[in-house]
Design a protein around this motif. Sequence first.
Motif, PDB file in Angstrom:
ATOM      1  N   UNK A   1       0.811  -1.226   0.000  1.00 18.70           N
ATOM      2  CA  UNK A   1       0.000   0.000   0.000  1.00 18.70           C
ATOM      3  C   UNK A   1       0.842   1.273   0.000  1.00 18.70           C
ATOM      4  N   UNK A   2       2.093   1.173   0.373  1.00 19.21           N
ATOM      5  CA  UNK A   2       2.891   2.385   0.562  1.00 19.21           C
ATOM      6  C   UNK A   2       3.161   3.152  -0.729  1.00 19.21           C
ATOM      7  N   UNK A   3       3.663   2.506  -1.752  1.00 21.61           N
ATOM      8  CA  UNK A   3       4.007   3.220  -2.990  1.00 21.61           C
ATOM      9  C   UNK A   3       2.791   3.897  -3.621  1.00 21.61           C
ATOM     10  N   UNK A   4       1.653   3.204  -3.787  1.00 21.62           N
ATOM     11  CA  UNK A   4       0.508   3.909  -4.378  1.00 21.62           C
ATOM     12  C   UNK A   4      -0.031   5.023  -3.488  1.00 21.62           C
ATOM     13  N   UNK A   5      -0.003   4.836  -2.173  1.00 23.49           N
ATOM     14  CA  UNK A   5      -0.473   5.899  -1.278  1.00 23.49           C
ATOM     15  C   UNK A   5       0.436   7.123  -1.373  1.00 23.49           C
ATOM     16  N   UNK A   6       1.744   6.904  -1.456  1.00 25.20           N
ATOM     17  CA  UNK A   6       2.694   8.018  -1.605  1.00 25.20           C
ATOM     18  C   UNK A   6       2.446   8.738  -2.927  1.00 25.20           C
ATOM     19  N   UNK A   7       2.310   7.981  -4.012  1.00 26.48           N
ATOM     20  CA  UNK A   7       2.081   8.602  -5.326  1.00 26.48           C
ATOM     21  C   UNK A   7       0.759   9.358  -5.366  1.00 26.48           C
ATOM     22  N   UNK A   8      -0.278   8.812  -4.739  1.00 24.53           N
ATOM     23  CA  UNK A   8      -1.561   9.511  -4.675  1.00 24.53           C
ATOM     24  C   UNK A   8      -1.464  10.783  -3.834  1.00 24.53           C
ATOM     25  N   UNK A   9      -0.668  10.755  -2.777  1.00 21.11           N
ATOM     26  CA  UNK A   9      -0.476  11.944  -1.949  1.00 21.11           C
ATOM     27  C   UNK A   9       0.277  13.029  -2.713  1.00 21.11           C
TER      28      UNK A   9
END
Length: 152
Positions: A124-132
């Motif tokens: 979940x970390x990479x997509x959450x970072x990119x979405x942020x």
Amino acid sequence: MGKTLSKNHGIGIAIHYSFYSYVATAVEVVVIDEKVKLENVWTTIDCGLVLNKDNVKNQLEGAAIFGMSIALFGKISTKEGAVEQNNFFDYQMTRMKHAPKIHIDILDKMHEKPTGVGEPGVPVMAPAICNAIFNATGKRVRNLPLVDLGMV
């Protein structure tokens, strides 16, 4: 979350299911001069019966840092057929100066079987970072690691 964001701040979310567990993560970033800094990570897990809440919390905190390392720095290079990185001195990982505040919420379902808690927090970390980053800047990140884009 009930949070008003300042200029250059963004929150992104991602949800993942694996090892019979559901994980949702929200990441808050600030982007200044095209450099990304993670401020907060909020992770919630539904992993059935929880036998040791401290262990679940530790696993998810480690997963957040590991997933962050992959998104920010994760890259292996080769030269003349050999891997160039040998150990942590030449393979960048998340260090304390990059570490955000990590908040963990555990849904304890006493009448369900326990499920996985280590790996489900990583994807979940990479997509959450990119979405942020998109929420903060309006620009989509399509390539990782962020260090290659000059964003770290």
